[in-house]
Structure formats: structure tokens, C-alpha cells
Design a protein around this motif. Structure first.
Motif, PDB file in Angstrom:
ATOM      1  N   THR A 254       9.465  -7.383 -27.965  1.00 24.55           N
ATOM      2  CA  THR A 254       8.412  -6.983 -27.649  1.00 24.55           C
ATOM      3  C   THR A 254       8.337  -6.021 -25.679  1.00 24.55           C
ATOM      4  OG1 THR A 254       7.584  -8.063 -29.506  1.00 24.55           O
ATOM      5  CG2 THR A 254       5.407  -7.095 -28.274  1.00 24.55           C
ATOM      6  N   LEU A 255       8.481  -6.844 -25.215  1.00 22.45           N
ATOM      7  CA  LEU A 255       9.093  -6.641 -23.870  1.00 22.45           C
ATOM      8  C   LEU A 255       9.840  -5.352 -23.431  1.00 22.45           C
ATOM      9  CD1 LEU A 255       7.601  -7.103 -21.011  1.00 22.45           C
ATOM     10  CD2 LEU A 255       9.794  -8.365 -20.554  1.00 22.45           C
ATOM     11  N   LEU A 256      10.631  -5.183 -23.750  1.00 28.99           N
ATOM     12  CA  LEU A 256      12.312  -4.279 -23.793  1.00 28.99           C
ATOM     13  C   LEU A 256      12.096  -3.782 -24.924  1.00 28.99           C
ATOM     14  CD1 LEU A 256      15.080  -6.891 -24.073  1.00 28.99           C
ATOM     15  CD2 LEU A 256      13.745  -5.310 -21.864  1.00 28.99           C
ATOM     16  N   GLU A 257      11.291  -3.632 -25.675  1.00 28.39           N
ATOM     17  CA  GLU A 257      10.731  -2.263 -27.318  1.00 28.39           C
ATOM     18  C   GLU A 257       9.485  -1.568 -26.158  1.00 28.39           C
ATOM     19  OE1 GLU A 257       8.983  -1.534 -31.636  1.00 28.39           O
ATOM     20  OE2 GLU A 257       8.607  -3.676 -30.400  1.00 28.39           O
ATOM     21  N   GLY A 258       9.474  -1.528 -25.152  1.00 30.43           N
ATOM     22  CA  GLY A 258       8.873  -0.816 -24.688  1.00 30.43           C
ATOM     23  C   GLY A 258       9.757   0.084 -23.670  1.00 30.43           C
ATOM     24  N   MET A 259      11.040  -0.187 -23.740  1.00 29.17           N
ATOM     25  CA  MET A 259      11.956   1.362 -22.907  1.00 29.17           C
ATOM     26  C   MET A 259      12.340   2.348 -24.525  1.00 29.17           C
ATOM     27  SD  MET A 259      12.742   0.072 -19.663  1.00 29.17           S
ATOM     28  CE  MET A 259      13.922   0.897 -19.436  1.00 29.17           C
ATOM     29  N   ILE A 260      11.479   1.898 -25.155  1.00 31.80           N
ATOM     30  CA  ILE A 260      11.568   3.009 -26.086  1.00 31.80           C
ATOM     31  C   ILE A 260      10.483   3.820 -26.797  1.00 31.80           C
ATOM     32  CG2 ILE A 260      12.797   3.485 -28.771  1.00 31.80           C
ATOM     33  CD1 ILE A 260      13.749   0.250 -29.061  1.00 31.80           C
ATOM     34  N   ASP A 261       9.415   2.715 -26.731  1.00 31.67           N
ATOM     35  CA  ASP A 261       8.638   3.741 -26.884  1.00 31.67           C
ATOM     36  C   ASP A 261       8.351   4.902 -25.429  1.00 31.67           C
ATOM     37  OD1 ASP A 261       4.735   2.984 -27.075  1.00 31.67           O
ATOM     38  OD2 ASP A 261       5.440   4.346 -27.448  1.00 31.67           O
TER      39      ASP A 261
END
Length: 266
Positions: A254-261
Motif C-alpha cells: 500500500t505504501l509503494l502504491e503511492g508511487m503510482i497515485d
């Protein structure tokens, strides 16, 4: 006991991360890190390598807060950062919370906290964001729900409470000084625990029909144990999401998903 899991959410996020072509870096920032912080950092590094995400592992020592801020803001605004706690004194953290300009992956800055308080889950720290994603995957309607959170930290309890309150829930935060924790917990529609005390809450804290999200993590004899005494509630009609197969399984991704958003950089 109905044992819940986050497998569907995990698979969805992993698919997104595996398909994305990452161009920007993740800054892993620490200052005299604890063993827990080093362990968490290594987990993130492992995931970065898995998804082809470049990272900068920076451990500060005697640098001033101005030097630290200058280092962070020297990177591209679309690069993301993670502050690994503990990190310096409160006044240093306040300075950084006000001044960091690059993408906030873990709800650290005042800007992120303000956005999450207004009901924007993309700006929550990773663990509260994972909790919210799970609840919303079940179609949870927060309005009027009674939710008790056993955690008052700035990384979990406080931002999660602010967000849920903004969505219409009635939220209580309890801590070790609470005089009647069983009353709060038993009267809750949802109980979220993140105190890090192995098997602390037994069946006497719950009623039939309780909904529990166990975020707590303790390591006992090499095994992950949550805050809830699972054996004691096993015969009750309770919906239970543990840490190992639950929130703990999706926090880092979820933390790394922020790199997409891209919302977190605007």
C-alpha cells in the motif's frame, strides 16, 4: 469465529505494481534507526527490488534540520519519501512536516494530515490507508458506526480517527489510561487494535457479532502474534481480521502504491 483476509486487495495492488513502469525513486530516511525500523526498511527495500523501483537508503547522523530538508527537497517532486520512526526531536519533525515538498508516501506532512482529515484517504499513512481500503472493499458505510481504536500515534490512531470521523463515524481512541476499555470495545461496531501487545485482548472484551481488525504485531518464538487472544474468541460469532494475513500483508505494498497515485504530489 469468521477469519477474514486481505487476499483480494493484495492481489489487486500487486497486479498494479507489477504492471507499472516506475521512473521515480523512493527515499528511505532514517536517523539512528531502531532494530524495528531497520527490519521495516529492509522489507521495503526487498519490495522495491521486486517491482523495479529505485531507492535511496539515507541514514542521517549529525546533520542539521536545514541540511536534512535541503537533501530531501533536492530530489524530484515525484520522488517519494518515507520517514522511519524514531527520527529526531519533535521540533525537527515539525520543521520537516512543514517543509518537505516531494511526494509523501506515509502521511507524514501537515499537508497530508490535513487532506486526510478532509476525507481524502490517498493522504493517509500506509497502515490506516490499508485499514480503510479493507473496510471499503466490504462496502462499509461509516455513517453512524461506532468505532473504537486502541492506538493514539500519529502513524495509525490519530489519522485513522480523523478520516473515519470525517466520513461520519463515531470514533473513540482508547489508551492505557482508559478506565473502562471493555465498555468502549463491547459497544463498538468495529474495534481496531494496534498496541503491539501479544494476545492482550481476550474474549471478555468482546460480544457476539463483534468486528475486529487486529493490526498489532508481536514476535513470539519466531511467530507473528496479534493483539487479540485468538484462541479465546475462536468459538464466538466474531468477524476477525488478523495482522499476518490481514493489514500486515498489505501495508508495505500500500505504501509503494503511492508511487503510482499522483495525487500525493499535488
Amino acid at each position: 469465529m469468521n477469519l477474514l483476509n486481505t487476499k483480494d486487495i493484495r492481489d489487486e495492488i500487486l497486479e498494479k505494481l507489477n504492471k507499472y513502469d516506475f521512473k521515480n525513486k523512493v527515499l528511505l530516511l532514517s536517523k539512528k534507526p531502531s532494530q524495528e525500523a531497520i527490519f521495516y526498511k529492509n522489507v521495503i527495500i526487498k519490495r522495491c527490488k521486486e517491482f523495479g523501483i529505485s531507492y535511496v537508503d539515507k541514514e542521517f547522523d549529525k546533520e542539521s534540520k536545514d541540511e536534512i530538508l535541503s537533501f530531501i527537497n533536492s530530489y524530484d517532486k515525484e520522488d517519494g519519501f518515507i520517514i522511519l520512526a524514531p527520527f529526531g526531536h519533535d521540533e525537527d519533525l515539525t520543521y520537516l512536516k512543514e517543509g518537505i515538498k516531494i511526494k509523501d508516501l506515509d502521511g507524514f506532512t501537515f499537508k497530508s494530515l490535513g487532506k486526510s482529515m478532509e476525507g481524502n484517504k490517498d493522504f493517509l499513512p500506509a497502515t490506516p490507508r490499508a485499514v480503510v481500503n479493507f473496510l471499503e472493499s466490504l462496502g462499509t458505510n461509516y455513517r453512524g458506526k461506532s468505532i473504537t481504536i486502541a492506538n493514539r500515534t500519529s502513524l495509525i490512531g490519530k489519522p485513522l480517527a480523523m478520516y473515519l470521523t470525517s466520513m461520519g463515524a463515531n470514533v473513540s481512541i482508547i489508551n492505557s489510561s482508559c478506565q473502562n476499555p471493555k465498555t468502549f470495545i463491547k459497544n463498538s461496531d468495529i474495534f481496531i487494535s494496534a498496541i503491539g501487545k501479544a494476545a492482550f485482548y481476550d474474549k471478555t472484551y468482546f460480544k457476539e457479532g463483534s468486528f475486529i481488525i487486529d493490526v498489532g504485531t508481536s514476535y513470539i518464538n519466531g511467530k507473528i502474534v496479534g493483539d487479540i487472544d485468538v484462541d479465546s474468541i475462536s468459538e464466538m460469532e466474531i468477524n476477525y481480521l488478523g495482522s499476518k494475513s490481514g493489514i500486515g500483508a498489505i501495508t508495505t505494498i500500500t505504501l509503494l502504491e503511492g508511487m503510482i497515485d499522483n495525487a500525493n504530489s499535488k
